[in-house]
Design an enzyme around this catalytic site. Structure first.
Site, PDB file in Angstrom:
ATOM      1  N   LYS A 122     -15.800 -10.297 -12.267  1.00  0.00           N
ATOM      2  CA  LYS A 122     -16.681 -11.447 -12.304  1.00  0.00           C
ATOM      3  C   LYS A 122     -16.435 -12.223 -13.591  1.00  0.00           C
ATOM      4  CE  LYS A 122     -21.391 -12.962 -11.393  1.00  0.00           C
ATOM      5  NZ  LYS A 122     -22.788 -12.548 -11.165  1.00  0.00           N
ATOM      6  N   LYS A 140     -23.331  -5.328 -16.374  1.00  0.00           N
ATOM      7  CA  LYS A 140     -23.555  -6.587 -17.094  1.00  0.00           C
ATOM      8  C   LYS A 140     -24.301  -6.300 -18.388  1.00  0.00           C
ATOM      9  CE  LYS A 140     -26.658  -9.426 -15.477  1.00  0.00           C
ATOM     10  NZ  LYS A 140     -27.379 -10.464 -14.705  1.00  0.00           N
ATOM     11  N   GLU A 170     -23.750  -4.443 -10.498  1.00  0.00           N
ATOM     12  CA  GLU A 170     -23.050  -5.162 -11.552  1.00  0.00           C
ATOM     13  C   GLU A 170     -23.239  -4.545 -12.933  1.00  0.00           C
ATOM     14  OE1 GLU A 170     -22.074  -9.430 -11.289  1.00  0.00           O
ATOM     15  OE2 GLU A 170     -23.808  -9.598 -12.634  1.00  0.00           O
ATOM     16  N   ASN A 194     -25.251 -17.893  -4.041  1.00  0.00           N
ATOM     17  CA  ASN A 194     -25.975 -17.678  -5.291  1.00  0.00           C
ATOM     18  C   ASN A 194     -27.345 -18.334  -5.211  1.00  0.00           C
ATOM     19  OD1 ASN A 194     -26.813 -17.270  -7.900  1.00  0.00           O
ATOM     20  ND2 ASN A 194     -24.929 -17.990  -8.850  1.00  0.00           N
ATOM     21  N   GLU A 225     -26.640 -13.234  -3.630  1.00  0.00           N
ATOM     22  CA  GLU A 225     -26.518 -13.033  -5.068  1.00  0.00           C
ATOM     23  C   GLU A 225     -27.706 -13.634  -5.802  1.00  0.00           C
ATOM     24  OE1 GLU A 225     -21.683 -13.966  -4.906  1.00  0.00           O
ATOM     25  OE2 GLU A 225     -22.978 -14.996  -6.337  1.00  0.00           O
ATOM     26  N   SER A 226     -28.151 -12.959  -6.840  1.00  0.00           N
ATOM     27  CA  SER A 226     -29.173 -13.429  -7.793  1.00  0.00           C
ATOM     28  C   SER A 226     -30.592 -13.332  -7.249  1.00  0.00           C
ATOM     29  CB  SER A 226     -28.911 -14.864  -8.246  1.00  0.00           C
ATOM     30  OG  SER A 226     -27.743 -14.960  -9.006  1.00  0.00           O
ATOM     31  N   GLU A 229     -18.044 -18.018  -4.265  1.00  0.00           N
ATOM     32  CA  GLU A 229     -19.474 -18.216  -4.457  1.00  0.00           C
ATOM     33  C   GLU A 229     -19.864 -19.669  -4.193  1.00  0.00           C
ATOM     34  OE1 GLU A 229     -21.545 -16.417  -7.905  1.00  0.00           O
ATOM     35  OE2 GLU A 229     -22.032 -18.505  -8.418  1.00  0.00           O
TER      36      GLU A 229
END
Length: 274
Positions: free
Chosen positions: A116, A57, A55, A182, A212-213, A161
């Site tokens: 995103k 970001k 990502e 997530n 994710e995360s 998600e």
């Protein structure tokens, strides 16, 4: 959509900004010829790489500071490090993203690119072309099936998600075939890798699951793969430092090349990777 009062203040602010931007760029309906995300995951696996969506970001409400490197250079470094696909933030106020950054990155690389953002209305889908678009079940609410259908009509592949089993069921009912779990609870912004481990067993075998995360080390990668992840979405752990080297460390984690000796503790973290 859940009661906004149940969400962390930062998340409420993000949602408010998303609604304000919903019609800001309404216009002609886009039509996308997407790069195949599933094929990209398969190529990574055939090459002995963990399928990672890296990502771009610049910043986020859960990280300190910002990174002002050229996003195209960052994206190219991630691809050189073995990323199967990229995720590009287009939310401007809280994540420093932009549609222009997405367009520049997609023009510069040959892997699938996920947009995103926090899509809450169909008009937002027409803001830019990407290969994949993110829809967050909690934010889409009852509109999720219509948003999934509208995205697919435009040619987008869709990553839906979820955070818990109820949202998983809603995503499946909406026809989602690629689902991201997530690990971050949007109500409190707390990360727990056990979230994926609790949700994944309830997904059908033919669904592609993306963890994710909170994935910050090769040990975390192996933990998510063992729990059933088909791919991983990683932001901060890659953006913090040399993006090419960080990406390479994670995509080679399954082969034991990462050098990590234990699992990281992310159960109570709020300043953790996405």
């Amino acid at each position: 959509m859940d009661d906004p009062d149940e969400l962390a203040p930062a998340v409420r602010s993000i949602l408010s900004a998303a609604r304000d931007r919903a019609d800001a760029r309404a216009g002609a309906t886009v039509s996308v010829a997407p790069r195949d995300l599933s094929a990209a995951f398969e190529r990574a696996e055939a090459d002995g790489r963990v399928p990672v969506i890296a990502e771009v970001k610049p910043t986020s409400p859960t990280t300190d500071g910002a990174r002002d490197d050229d996003p195209v250079a960052l994206a190219e470094g991630m691809v050189a490090g073995g990323a199967a696909a990229l995720s590009v933030l287009t939310e401007p106020e809280h994540f420093g993203g932009s549609i222009e950054t997405l367009e520049r990155v997609r023009d510069a690389v040959d892997v699938p690119v996920l947009r995103k953002d926090f899509v809450v209305e169909e008009a937002q889908l027409d803001a830019a072309e990407s290969d994949v678009v993110l829809l967050i079940a909690r934010f889409a609410g009852d509109d999720l099936p219509d948003l999934v259908a509208a995205a697919r009509e435009r040619g987008f592949q869709v990553l839906v998600e979820v955070h818990d089993r109820a949202e998983l069921e809603r995503a499946l009912a909406a026809g989602a075939t690629t689902i991201g779990v997530n690990n971050r609870d949007l109500a409190e912004l707390v990360v727990d890798l056990g979230t994926f481990e609790s949700v994944a067993p309830h997904a059908p075998d033919d669904v592609t699951l993306v963890a994710e995360s909170g994935i910050g080390s090769p040990a975390d990668v192996r933990r998510m793969l063992a729990a059933g992840a088909d791919a991983l979405l990683v932001g901060s752990a890659i953006m913090d430092g040399d993006v090419e080297a960080n990406t390479r460390e994670l995509v080679r984690a399954e082969a034991g090349d990462g050098g990590a000796s234990g699992e990281s503790d992310t159960s109570d973290a709020t300043e953790t990777p996405t």
